[in-house]
Structure formats: C-alpha cells, structure tokens
Design a protein around this motif. Sequence first.
Motif, PDB file in Angstrom:
ATOM      1  N   HIS A 332       0.864  -1.194  -0.158  1.00 18.15           N
ATOM      2  CA  HIS A 332      -0.010  -0.093  -0.016  1.00 18.15           C
ATOM      3  C   HIS A 332       0.999   1.212   0.161  1.00 18.15           C
ATOM      4  O   HIS A 332       2.011   1.453   0.630  1.00 18.15           O
ATOM      5  CB  HIS A 332      -0.953  -0.019   1.174  1.00 18.15           C
ATOM      6  CG  HIS A 332      -2.327   0.682   1.077  1.00 18.15           C
ATOM      7  ND1 HIS A 332      -3.388   0.112   1.507  1.00 18.15           N
ATOM      8  CD2 HIS A 332      -2.574   1.758   0.279  1.00 18.15           C
ATOM      9  CE1 HIS A 332      -4.602   0.836   1.167  1.00 18.15           C
ATOM     10  NE2 HIS A 332      -3.944   1.777   0.259  1.00 18.15           N
ATOM     11  N   ASP A 334       1.209   5.226   1.069  1.00 17.19           N
ATOM     12  CA  ASP A 334       0.716   6.174   2.004  1.00 17.19           C
ATOM     13  C   ASP A 334       0.095   7.142   1.450  1.00 17.19           C
ATOM     14  O   ASP A 334      -0.531   8.007   2.174  1.00 17.19           O
ATOM     15  CB  ASP A 334       1.778   6.572   2.924  1.00 17.19           C
ATOM     16  CG  ASP A 334       2.131   5.381   4.175  1.00 17.19           C
ATOM     17  OD1 ASP A 334       1.109   4.614   4.489  1.00 17.19           O
ATOM     18  OD2 ASP A 334       2.883   5.452   4.876  1.00 17.19           O
ATOM     19  N   SER A 341      -4.217   4.344   3.278  1.00 17.97           N
ATOM     20  CA  SER A 341      -3.612   3.319   3.951  1.00 17.97           C
ATOM     21  C   SER A 341      -3.902   2.936   5.442  1.00 17.97           C
ATOM     22  O   SER A 341      -3.415   2.186   5.958  1.00 17.97           O
ATOM     23  CB  SER A 341      -2.168   3.249   3.666  1.00 17.97           C
ATOM     24  OG  SER A 341      -1.729   4.621   4.289  1.00 17.97           O
ATOM     25  N   ASP A 342      -4.662   3.996   5.957  1.00 13.95           N
ATOM     26  CA  ASP A 342      -4.838   3.608   7.411  1.00 13.95           C
ATOM     27  C   ASP A 342      -5.160   2.338   7.824  1.00 13.95           C
ATOM     28  O   ASP A 342      -4.775   1.837   8.909  1.00 13.95           O
ATOM     29  CB  ASP A 342      -5.995   4.769   7.927  1.00 13.95           C
ATOM     30  CG  ASP A 342      -5.734   6.202   7.568  1.00 13.95           C
ATOM     31  OD1 ASP A 342      -4.837   6.449   6.612  1.00 13.95           O
ATOM     32  OD2 ASP A 342      -6.193   7.066   8.431  1.00 13.95           O
ATOM     33  N   SER A 344      -4.941  -0.602   6.271  1.00 13.80           N
ATOM     34  CA  SER A 344      -3.807  -1.450   6.106  1.00 13.80           C
ATOM     35  C   SER A 344      -2.964  -1.258   7.355  1.00 13.80           C
ATOM     36  O   SER A 344      -2.289  -2.317   7.968  1.00 13.80           O
ATOM     37  CB  SER A 344      -3.109  -1.298   4.844  1.00 13.80           C
ATOM     38  OG  SER A 344      -3.871  -1.374   3.785  1.00 13.80           O
ATOM     39  N   HIS A 345      -2.550  -0.221   7.715  1.00 14.95           N
ATOM     40  CA  HIS A 345      -1.606  -0.071   9.066  1.00 14.95           C
ATOM     41  C   HIS A 345      -2.276  -0.725  10.265  1.00 14.95           C
ATOM     42  O   HIS A 345      -1.578  -1.023  11.178  1.00 14.95           O
ATOM     43  CB  HIS A 345      -1.207   1.566   9.340  1.00 14.95           C
ATOM     44  CG  HIS A 345      -0.130   2.091   8.271  1.00 14.95           C
ATOM     45  ND1 HIS A 345       1.215   1.769   8.460  1.00 14.95           N
ATOM     46  CD2 HIS A 345      -0.363   2.833   7.134  1.00 14.95           C
ATOM     47  CE1 HIS A 345       1.593   2.540   7.501  1.00 14.95           C
ATOM     48  NE2 HIS A 345       0.850   2.942   6.623  1.00 14.95           N
ATOM     49  N   ALA A 348      -2.315  -4.380  10.183  1.00 11.87           N
ATOM     50  CA  ALA A 348      -1.016  -4.711  10.513  1.00 11.87           C
ATOM     51  C   ALA A 348      -0.561  -4.725  12.010  1.00 11.87           C
ATOM     52  O   ALA A 348       0.117  -5.521  12.677  1.00 11.87           O
ATOM     53  CB  ALA A 348       0.157  -4.011   9.579  1.00 11.87           C
ATOM     54  N   ALA A 349      -1.210  -3.510  12.497  1.00  9.37           N
ATOM     55  CA  ALA A 349      -0.841  -3.459  13.981  1.00  9.37           C
ATOM     56  C   ALA A 349      -1.721  -4.350  15.049  1.00  9.37           C
ATOM     57  O   ALA A 349      -1.226  -4.966  15.875  1.00  9.37           O
ATOM     58  CB  ALA A 349      -1.249  -2.000  14.543  1.00  9.37           C
ATOM     59  N   LEU A 357       3.469  -5.541   6.155  1.00 14.39           N
ATOM     60  CA  LEU A 357       3.194  -4.518   5.421  1.00 14.39           C
ATOM     61  C   LEU A 357       4.180  -3.899   4.684  1.00 14.39           C
ATOM     62  O   LEU A 357       5.281  -3.481   5.518  1.00 14.39           O
ATOM     63  CB  LEU A 357       2.445  -3.353   6.395  1.00 14.39           C
ATOM     64  CG  LEU A 357       2.215  -2.203   5.729  1.00 14.39           C
ATOM     65  CD1 LEU A 357       0.907  -2.226   4.779  1.00 14.39           C
ATOM     66  CD2 LEU A 357       1.401  -1.192   7.068  1.00 14.39           C
ATOM     67  N   VAL A 359       5.264  -0.705   2.869  1.00 12.96           N
ATOM     68  CA  VAL A 359       4.768   0.676   2.739  1.00 12.96           C
ATOM     69  C   VAL A 359       5.517   1.120   1.408  1.00 12.96           C
ATOM     70  O   VAL A 359       6.711   1.268   1.507  1.00 12.96           O
ATOM     71  CB  VAL A 359       4.857   1.211   3.847  1.00 12.96           C
ATOM     72  CG1 VAL A 359       4.221   2.965   3.555  1.00 12.96           C
ATOM     73  CG2 VAL A 359       4.066   0.744   4.815  1.00 12.96           C
TER      74      VAL A 359
END
Length: 395
Positions: A332, A334, A341-342, A344-345, A348-349, A357, A359
């Motif tokens: 993804h 940013d 991409s929020d 996706s982040h 991942a978190a 991820l 980036v």
Amino acid sequence: MKSLRHAATLLGVAAIGAAAVAAVAGAAVILQIARRVVTPAVRVADTEVLAVDTGAQTIELTRTPDTELPGQYGLQTIGTPGYVKLGAVLSTTDDRVRRKLLTQIAPGAQLDRQAVFSGWYYSSPAELHIDYESVLIGTPAGPAPAWFFPAKADAAASTTWVIQVHGRGTTRSETLRAVPVFHAAGMPVLVVSYRNDGDAPRTRGGAYALGAAEWQDVDAALTYALRHGAEKVVLMGWSMGGAIALQTVVSTTNRAAIVGVVLESPVVEWRSVLRFQAQISGMRDPLPRLAMDALSTPWSARLSGAEQAIPFDTLDMVARAGELTEPILILHSDDDGFVPSDGSHALAAARPDLVTLSVFTGARHTKLWNYDQTRWVAAITDWLTARGIIGASAR
C-alpha cells in the motif's frame, strides 16, 4: 386579532411545509450519495491528450498527481490506438507532462482529447506471452469468465494456485500485471471475474455489495481450482478486490486450502474509505455517515439501488482481525489518494503475527507495480519464500 392568528397559522403551515420539503430533498441527496457507492462505476476521463509527436513517439498530457508518476502506465483513449502504453516522464511544466510512448502510433492516427490514465499496463492476456486459456466458472450469479495461466511444466509448486481478484470499476485486466511474478515462481494463476463487473453475469439489481456478496463468486473460483488440480491457494485482491478476498477467507468452507493472501492497495474496512472519498469529493459530515446508515438499513438500501443492506460491521476486517489465521502481505502507498492506507496500517498493528506490510510512498492507488516494479516483485517473491509457499529455488 383573528387575521393575525390566521397569518400565524399560515406561517406555521408554511414553515412545516418548508421543513418537509427540505427533509425530502436532504433524503434524496443522501440516497443519491449511497447509490454512487453501490453502482458499478464507469471510468471517466481524468486527463487530456494535448499533443502527440509520432516522429519522436512522445505524448503530452495534462499534468495531474497520476500522470506525472514515474514508471510505465496505460492510457485508455477513443481513437485509432484505443489503448496506449506509456513510458518514462521526459519533461513537465506547471500544467502538462510529456511522456515516452511505448505503443507505436502511426502518423495520422486519431486520438480523442479525453483519456483515462491507468495503472493497467496489459489490456489482454495475450500481451504477457504466457500460455493461457479462457475458462468459465459456475458461480451463484451464473457462469463467470476467467483466464487460467498454467504453471511452467517443470514447476515444483504447481499445485499451489493464485486467484486474482480485481477492484471496483475495473475488470480482470487490472490484475494481469501480477501474473508474471507468480508464473515465474512456478504457480498457476486464475484471473477471475465476479458479478456486475462487466465481464461476469449481472444480477437483477446490478449493484455492488462491496464484498458482502461478491465473495461467493471468488469462493466458486476457489472450488474450481481445487477440482482442477490445486491443493493450496493464495488469494490476491486489488482495492475492493482486497475486501472481497478477505470476506472469502472468513466465509468459505474451503478455508483450509488458503495458505496466504496478498493485498494490493486494499479496502480493509469501508467506513474510513467512504468518508475519505466523500471528503475529496467536497462532501462533509453528516452526509457520508447518513449515506452509510441508508446503505446498512434494508428498506433504504433498496431505495439506494443496493440489493441487500450493506453489513459494514461484517466488512470491517480490522475489527475482525482476531478471526484471521492466514499470513497476509499488504502492499500500500501512504499517499494512495483513493483508498487511504490507514486500514492497512491498523490491520498490521492488530495482527503483527500474520500481516507483513510493505509501505510505498509516491505510488498512488493500485499503481505500485507501475511505479517500482523491481521492489513490488521482490516484496511478493520474498514473502512467498519466507512463508514457505515457494522454495528458494523457485525465485
């Protein structure tokens, strides 16, 4: 006094009438916004052809955040060439960009001024110069066309297939960029269509369900793969295809066969995506929220053109991250510009044990391969190797 009371009554009735008219007008706007979400989009011109030099084989376009991107892209036009491949940026000014043409344009060829700049680089599977066949997959919506690219004859990983799922407002041609990397890794690839995408059958309402129904067509492709020699499957979804792939993972009865998921510029949850898209279209709260409320309620969803209420909670894979068990690679940018991409982040978190991820910056939406093909291919190949989906010798 009587006349004053009469006048006051008339004013009160008028005020109620005006409020009712405003409410009806507001409801109509909300339903119109909701309808845009579920109606399959027709790609509209986003740039103009300003000049073509057939001698130097260059083209000038209006400058936008997309048309100035480095790399290789496609241009959908009306005219003699139809689809044009674009190469490197040669020069820019404040309002135009000059690029190398990779499609030979003959003198006298006609190009319409209006054009669509695209990450699609291949418009037809024949352009890949890889053996393929056209197949039909029986889905709940009807027979859906697909392209099947068999593995190389000596491929050790030939029982692990890849199923490619395209995004919103596009067709399966969007995913052709990914076929060579998997083919090189020795994996058969099935490039599928799904209901209401322009290739697969149209349902009665012809509307998107944002993944809540389309996953059934991908599940049918999964069943097809398992019946035709696949033992394991990697799903890859692009943009809305990411949402569809994730819904397939958590809904299919064939889940044990899925050994990995690759997501390119994916929709991981819809609410933040739709709020972002509303914002860049000039809409402000509470309109996006009210439109999503309309889509999630059965009667107003039907008024909006949806065939069923959209289950936004079900489609929120950040909230449902605990249900995931498959390794996931997310690619993804940013500065995506369309699907932030929020999500996706956040995924991942929430699942660092499963999610890798990768980036990018500067690559925009679903144009990561175009922007940096070397890094994109390496990210996928390294992930497949690290997860044991392919052997090191298949790289």
